[in-house]
Design an enzyme around this catalytic site. Structure first.
Site, PDB file in Angstrom:
ATOM      1  CG  ASP A   1      94.371  25.554   1.953  1.00  0.00           C
ATOM      2  OD1 ASP A   1      93.286  26.264   1.472  1.00  0.00           O
ATOM      3  OD2 ASP A   1      95.858  25.468   2.025  1.00  0.00           O
TER       4      ASP A   1
ATOM      5  CD  GLU B   1      90.760  28.934   1.131  1.00  0.00           C
ATOM      6  OE1 GLU B   1      91.296  29.923   0.648  1.00  0.00           O
ATOM      7  OE2 GLU B   1      91.608  28.579   1.841  1.00  0.00           O
TER       8      GLU B   1
ATOM      9  CG  ASP C   1     100.165  24.190   2.035  1.00  0.00           C
ATOM     10  OD1 ASP C   1      99.168  24.797   1.739  1.00  0.00           O
ATOM     11  OD2 ASP C   1     100.953  23.768   1.947  1.00  0.00           O
TER      12      ASP C   1
END
Length: 172
Positions: free
Chosen positions: A8, A67, A139
């Site tokens: 991420d 992502e 996160d």
């Protein structure tokens, strides 16, 4: 058995998650955050690159996923996010990992069952899907969610193709 690294990306905090696929089950291996120190952008990008490279060297993943950049209201933020994502992708490419890319909506759909899920729902499902005793930091949970999404995609590909495993992005 495949080890998957999920990323991420963030220009200040980059979350990562590492899972293992064993047959039809997903197992937690590790997760964490690469926290970038203040400074000029090139130094911060280098910290992300080095942090991802260390994670790869330690856990030796077979697969990687990240992502995709979403459209932000602030163009400057979107550019910095894209650069952080690029630094992470180069670290993965330097270690010969094929990198799958998923939108935030695809990740949430895969993990929660709806593409408009909020962060707390993603964290909750990551804990449930991996059987964790504690909730990872936001996160890190997002990094795990990326890895889970890729794991589900691999399992679906195996099922549809009648293959028994995936090696470096190819069905075998």
């Amino acid at each position: 058995m495949s080890i998957i690294l999920g990323i991420d990306p963030g220009s200040r905090v980059t979350g990562f998650g590492v899972i293992r696929i064993k047959g039809k089950s997903l197992e937690y291996v590790a997760s964490g955050c690469i926290r970038v120190k203040e400074g000029i952008l090139s130094d911060r990008l280098n910290q992300i690159f080095d942090g991802i490279a260390q994670v790869i060297q330690h856990y030796k993943p077979d697969e990687a996923a990240i992502e995709q950049v979403f459209l932000a209201k602030n163009a400057d933020s979107a550019l910095k996010l894209g650069q952080a994502r690029g630094a992470a992708m180069v670290a993965m490419a330097q270690h010969a990992l094929v990198v799958a890319e998923y939108s935030a909506r695809q990740i949430k759909q895969s993990v929660v069952g709806k593409g408009a899920a909020d962060k707390s729902q993603v964290q909750h499902m990551v804990v449930n899907l991996l059987g964790l005793n504690a909730t990872p930091q936001s996160d890190a949970a997002d990094g795990l969610a990326v890895a889970i999404c890729h794991g589900h995609a691999l399992q679906n590909a195996l099922f549809k193709a009648g293959a028994t495993r995936v090696v470096r992005g190819r069905l075998r």
